[in-house]
Design an enzyme around this catalytic site. Structure first.
Site, short mmCIF file in Angstrom:
data_model
loop_
_atom_site.label_atom_id
_atom_site.label_comp_id
_atom_site.label_asym_id
_atom_site.label_seq_id
_atom_site.Cartn_x
_atom_site.Cartn_y
_atom_site.Cartn_z
N SER A 93 34.51 50.33 32.32
CA SER A 93 35.63 50.54 33.24
C SER A 93 36.75 49.55 32.96
O SER A 93 36.61 48.65 32.13
CB SER A 93 35.16 50.39 34.69
OG SER A 93 34.87 49.03 34.98
N SER A 143 38.04 47.28 35.02
CA SER A 143 38.13 46.20 36.01
C SER A 143 38.43 44.84 35.39
O SER A 143 38.86 43.93 36.09
CB SER A 143 36.83 46.12 36.82
OG SER A 143 35.76 45.66 36.02
N LYS A 193 32.13 40.51 35.55
CA LYS A 193 33.29 39.99 36.29
C LYS A 193 33.48 38.53 35.90
O LYS A 193 32.68 37.93 35.17
CB LYS A 193 33.08 40.08 37.81
CG LYS A 193 32.73 41.46 38.34
CD LYS A 193 33.86 42.44 38.25
CE LYS A 193 33.44 43.81 38.77
NZ LYS A 193 34.44 44.86 38.52
N SER A 231 39.40 46.61 40.84
CA SER A 231 38.11 45.98 40.58
C SER A 231 37.26 45.99 41.85
O SER A 231 37.66 45.45 42.88
CB SER A 231 38.31 44.53 40.11
OG SER A 231 37.07 43.86 39.98
#
Length: 325
Positions: free
Chosen positions: A130, A132, A187, A290
């Site tokens: 993705s 994010s 992350k 995100s």
């Protein structure tokens, strides 16, 4: 015995193939670490059986053929027959040949065990699914994750057996998603245990001190064909880039009822959280796109998989290859 092993191996391989197929088509939730562990155990058992039982058995049979040929030649010599058409080597080769069910099990064990050890204790590959972490990591980046930086854990059960470094602000981590630990997320560490993290009006503050941020040229996101506001942020030792979308409001919409939610205060300006001991506050670099700790809470230390540090391939953009820290 051999016929039974053929049937057993066919059943084992069918189970593995069925599991992978059901996982691929979404019929069940797969666990690659468990699958690799089981494959290592099963092929290892076949490898031991081959080494200490089946191969010695085949060698004895081949030796018996050679001994019989030697005896036959001796008998023919006594009879005065010199020309003998006996292809002993071909017969021995057929007897020593590894059957297909050992080729597909014991033969694969050395490769599988090396992959298992590398993936479990050293480096594990991941694919970025993705956006994010844009602009740091792009969709399609294939990355490597260091599995030993933060300590060595046993595979599958994730128990730490060797202590390592502790995650620092600014590190990019792969971790097991707290609401669904079978999924891996990536992350950036924003808050460590004891920190008070505030993200208000799209400005990040740690323990009352605003994180240094400076504007950069707008970032063109190719998938959406749009420009986004880009900034450079100094969280840890190395600066990193982030994106903000001025069209998205600052308040956090749809935060779940996660563990230690009482440590967070939500408002129209954003969120303020006190990070509990043994946990970390994570955010994506694409701040307005995100799903991170603002929505589902803190990451327990036990959920950490490792530190992402290198893009080893992006088939759509080879220039992406290299370190991103």
């Amino acid at each position: 015995m051999l016929q039974f092993m053929q049937i057993l191996t066919s059943a084992v391989l069918a189970i593995f193939a069925g599991y992978i197929g059901a996982w691929y088509f979404g019929a069940l939730e797969g666990n690659f670490a468990l699958l690799l562990f089981l494959a290592t155990v099963v092929t290892g058992a076949y490898w031991l059986a081959e080494r200490f039982y089946f191969l010695p058995q085949r060698r004895r049979a081949a030796q018996a053929v050679e001994d019989a040929a030697v005896q036959r030649r001796a008998e023919l010599d006594r009879m005065g027959i010199q020309k003998v058409d006996l292809d002993v080597q071909e017969a021995k080769g057929r007897l020593l040949m590894q059957p297909w069910w050992l080729d597909w099990t014991a033969g694969l064990f050395p490769v599988i065990v090396v992959v298992f050890l590398l993936r479990s204790f050293l480096f594990e590959p991941f694919k970025i699914p993705s956006g994010s972490m844009i602009p740091t990591l792009l969709v399609g980046d294939l990355i490597l994750v260091n599995k030993f930086t933060y300590g060595v854990r046993l595979p599958v059960i994730h128990t730490k057996i060797i202590e390592g470094n502790t995650p620092q602000r600014g590190d990019v981590l792969v971790f097991r998603y707290p609401p669904q630990p079978t999924l891996d997320y990536i992350k950036r560490v924003v808050g460590v245990p004891g920190d008070e993290v505030a993200y208000l009006n799209k400005r990040l503050t740690i323990n009352g001190k605003a994180v240094d941020t400076k504007a950069m040229p707008d970032f063109f996101e190719e998938d959406s064909m749009r420009y986004f506001k880009q900034f450079e942020e100094q969280l840890g030792a190395q600066p990193h880039r982030l994106l903000n979308n001025p069209d998205v409001p600052a308040f956090v919409q749809g935060a779940s009822n996660f563990a230690n939610r009482q440590n967070c205060r939500y408002s129209v300006e954003g969120v303020v959280c006190k990070v509990p001991e043994g946990h970390y506050f994570m955010m994506g670099d694409n701040r307005d796109n995100s799903l991170d700790s603002r929505y589902w809470g803190f990451v327990p230390e036990g959920n950490i998989v490792g530190r992402a540090f290198f893009v080893w391939m992006n088939f759509g953009n080879l220039k992406r290859i290299g370190s991103f820290n």
